[in-house]
Design a protein around this motif. Structure first.
Motif, PDB file in Angstrom:
ATOM      1  N   MET A 123      46.836 103.233  29.405  1.00 19.28           N
ATOM      2  CA  MET A 123      45.963 103.234  28.857  1.00 19.28           C
ATOM      3  C   MET A 123      45.307 102.128  27.846  1.00 19.28           C
ATOM      4  O   MET A 123      44.471 101.611  27.405  1.00 19.28           O
ATOM      5  CB  MET A 123      46.522 104.270  27.324  1.00 19.28           C
ATOM      6  N   GLY A 124      46.858 101.313  27.397  1.00 20.91           N
ATOM      7  CA  GLY A 124      46.237 100.246  26.851  1.00 20.91           C
ATOM      8  C   GLY A 124      45.772  98.851  27.452  1.00 20.91           C
ATOM      9  O   GLY A 124      44.452  98.186  27.626  1.00 20.91           O
ATOM     10  N   ARG A 125      45.499  99.231  29.298  1.00 22.18           N
ATOM     11  CA  ARG A 125      45.079  98.166  30.354  1.00 22.18           C
ATOM     12  C   ARG A 125      43.807  98.873  29.950  1.00 22.18           C
ATOM     13  O   ARG A 125      42.971  98.053  29.863  1.00 22.18           O
ATOM     14  CB  ARG A 125      45.600  98.642  31.747  1.00 22.18           C
ATOM     15  N   GLU A 126      43.054  99.830  29.678  1.00 22.64           N
ATOM     16  CA  GLU A 126      42.052 100.433  30.051  1.00 22.64           C
ATOM     17  C   GLU A 126      41.439 100.503  28.909  1.00 22.64           C
ATOM     18  O   GLU A 126      39.880  99.729  28.852  1.00 22.64           O
ATOM     19  CB  GLU A 126      42.079 101.786  30.306  1.00 22.64           C
ATOM     20  N   LEU A 127      42.106 100.431  27.453  1.00 24.60           N
ATOM     21  CA  LEU A 127      41.519  99.755  26.370  1.00 24.60           C
ATOM     22  C   LEU A 127      41.101  97.926  26.421  1.00 24.60           C
ATOM     23  O   LEU A 127      39.991  97.804  26.022  1.00 24.60           O
ATOM     24  CB  LEU A 127      42.537  99.870  25.260  1.00 24.60           C
ATOM     25  N   MET A 128      42.007  97.563  26.745  1.00 24.92           N
ATOM     26  CA  MET A 128      41.679  96.093  26.752  1.00 24.92           C
ATOM     27  C   MET A 128      41.174  95.543  27.930  1.00 24.92           C
ATOM     28  O   MET A 128      39.465  94.598  27.433  1.00 24.92           O
ATOM     29  CB  MET A 128      43.496  95.144  27.451  1.00 24.92           C
ATOM     30  N   LYS A 129      40.759  96.586  29.193  1.00 26.24           N
ATOM     31  CA  LYS A 129      39.226  96.303  29.944  1.00 26.24           C
ATOM     32  C   LYS A 129      38.333  96.867  29.336  1.00 26.24           C
ATOM     33  O   LYS A 129      37.676  95.550  29.814  1.00 26.24           O
ATOM     34  CB  LYS A 129      39.726  97.059  31.286  1.00 26.24           C
ATOM     35  N   ALA A 130      37.862  97.578  28.531  1.00 26.42           N
ATOM     36  CA  ALA A 130      36.180  97.961  28.025  1.00 26.42           C
ATOM     37  C   ALA A 130      36.542  96.795  26.583  1.00 26.42           C
ATOM     38  O   ALA A 130      35.222  96.738  26.677  1.00 26.42           O
ATOM     39  CB  ALA A 130      36.673  99.305  27.153  1.00 26.42           C
ATOM     40  N   LEU A 131      37.323  96.521  26.085  1.00 22.95           N
ATOM     41  CA  LEU A 131      36.864  95.421  25.341  1.00 22.95           C
ATOM     42  C   LEU A 131      36.568  94.327  26.268  1.00 22.95           C
ATOM     43  O   LEU A 131      35.676  93.627  25.291  1.00 22.95           O
ATOM     44  CB  LEU A 131      38.053  95.007  24.396  1.00 22.95           C
ATOM     45  N   ARG A 132      37.759  93.411  27.265  1.00 26.61           N
ATOM     46  CA  ARG A 132      36.605  92.476  27.373  1.00 26.61           C
ATOM     47  C   ARG A 132      35.290  92.272  28.309  1.00 26.61           C
ATOM     48  O   ARG A 132      34.203  91.726  28.083  1.00 26.61           O
ATOM     49  CB  ARG A 132      37.901  91.919  28.677  1.00 26.61           C
ATOM     50  N   ALA A 133      34.930  94.009  28.308  1.00 29.31           N
ATOM     51  CA  ALA A 133      33.797  94.407  29.284  1.00 29.31           C
ATOM     52  C   ALA A 133      32.510  94.131  28.005  1.00 29.31           C
ATOM     53  O   ALA A 133      31.335  94.646  27.680  1.00 29.31           O
ATOM     54  CB  ALA A 133      33.625  95.607  29.733  1.00 29.31           C
TER      55      ALA A 133
END
Length: 446
Positions: free
Chosen positions: A1-11
């Motif tokens: 979940m944290g990885r997906e959030l970080m990936k979304a924030l980087r996008a």
């Protein structure tokens, strides 16, 4: 979940750059109606910009910056019709500059949420705010709703920042409680929402129109294939008849010559074999084109009609109430079977169309026998009552055109000057044999 959030924030920066830093926009579908009506929205935008500038110049605030900023904002509004995102950035910049350079009068709106009596300065005259919301509305008409939401959020944050900067000591939470701030944000959001709804509705209508065009094209292609299959089924009988004659004649020919040489027998046998093989291939192809349950057996095996049966067709049409006259010019003669079949079907379809689409009209059929062609002219007068509506388009004209093109002829169909309809076909036909039996009885029929 944290990885997906970080990936979304980087996008997020990439998404914002793609949505906001672009010259692209979706063109609006063309408006139905006269050409001047399609330009009417542009006139409204220019007129709105003109009156907003005139109101800013004529306002009680005589600050010379107002005129320049109003002109710049009006230019951004007009530019938003063709370049919405750059125009929105320019409009936002104008509002930021206005907050810095315009005088902030003490007559600004009071804030009842403050602990102590005071005033909060809103630096923009109503004309600049109106032009800014107009730009947001045009942006909503031309870009995706996601980009509209981003632009609206940035506009609100920019306005909030400007108000905080010109009101030292007052936090953004206090300013957000003021009714003017609510009203401004609500109006801008409502216009952006209305623009997005209009854009969505018009794009949905354009997609529906495009889908209808695709469906109509597919229906036309399917109709062409159906008509060509029908023509092939009919011409099969004509070709099969000739191939059968060739086979029989090749089989009988050796018996008509006394002591025929072996070479002649072999050649005739080869001719007969080729004819039989051609018939077999014709039947195989016809099995693909013809559905076994498409027609009754007696209809499938009935001989194909020729112009000799034109009198029967006329009698059937008259019995259905059609006022029909048939005239013949030139010397009737036997034509190639394909020409006779196509001519009969063209006349049959033209009469059916007249009965279906021109109830009560009188019809004339004119046949012209020329040395190198057969001309067909079917003309009906204007109907005396409205024709019943048909849910599906017919295949009549398409079938007539396919038959004419197959023979290398020409077909013209269209309204007649008197309000009726006319079909003219020219079918190439070399000179043939004189009519046999009652073939000549079809001429000059009243």
């Amino acid at each position: 979940m944290g990885r997906e959030l970080m990936k979304a924030l980087r996008a997020v920066p990439r998404v914002l750059r793609a949505d906001l830093l672009t010259w692209a926009y979706d063109p609006l579908p063309a408006m139905a109606g006269p050409r001047w009506l399609a330009r009417f929205p542009h006139v409204l935008v220019v007129g709105f910009a003109f009156f907003a500038v005139a109101g800013a110049i004529g306002s009680l605030r005589s600050d010379p910056w107002i005129t320049l900023l109003a002109l710049a904002q009006a230019g951004a509004l007009v530019a938003a019709m063709s370049r919405p995102m750059p125009a929105w950035w320019a409009s936002t910049a104008v509002m930021a500059v206005a907050a810095m350079v315009l005088e902030h009068p003490a007559a600004s709106w009071d804030d009842p949420g403050l602990a102590a009596p005071g005033v909060i300065s809103i630096p923009w005259p109503v004309h600049l705010i109106a032009l800014q919301t107009g730009v947001l509305f045009l942006v909503a008409l031309r870009v995706r709703p996601r980009a509209v939401g981003q632009a609206l959020a940035i506009s609100v944050l920019t306005g909030l920042t400007c108000v905080v900067l010109i009101n030292p000591g007052i936090g953004p939470g206090r300013i957000a409680l003021t009714p003017p701030f609510y009203v401004t944000v609500a109006v801008a959001g409502a216009l952006a929402g209305v623009g997005s709804m209009i854009r969505g509705e018009r794009m949905a209508r354009e997609r529906l129109f495009t889908q209808e065009e695709i469906t109509a094209g597919e229906r036309a292609r399917r109709t062409v294939l159906e008509e060509r299959g029908r023509i092939a089924r009919e011409l099969h009988d004509v070709v099969a008849h000739h191939m059968s004659l060739i086979s029989i004649q090749a089989q009988v020919a050796p018996h008509l010559v006394k002591d025929p040489p072996d070479e002649l027998r072999e050649n005739l046998a080869a001719i007969r074999q080729s004819a039989v093989e051609a018939l077999t291939e014709l039947r195989r192809v016809l099995g693909v084109l013809r559905s076994e349950d498409a027609m009754a057996d007696e209809a499938r095996h009935a001989p194909q009609p020729t112009l000799e049966r034109l009198s029967e067709l006329a009698a059937t049409a008259r019995s259905a109430g059609l006022v029909l006259a048939i005239e013949t010019a030139g010397e009737p003669r036997r034509l190639p079977p394909g020409v006779e079949l196509s001519a009969f079907r063209i006349i049959q379809e033209a009469l059916s169309n007249a009965m279906r689409h021109a109830p009560g009209a009188a019809v004339r059929v004119l046949l012209g026998y020329r040395p190198d062609a057969l001309t067909i002219r079917v003309v009906n007068t204007a109907p005396d009552r409205p024709a019943p509506s048909s849910p599906e388009p017919g295949h009549g004209l398409l079938g007539m055109r396919e038959r004419t093109v197959m023979l290398g002829g020409e077909l013209v169909a269209g309204p007649a000057p008197d309000g009726g309809y006319e079909v003219r076909a020219t079918l190439p036909a070399a000179a043939g044999e004189p009519p046999a039996g009652n073939a000549g009885k079809m001429g000059n029929t009243a």
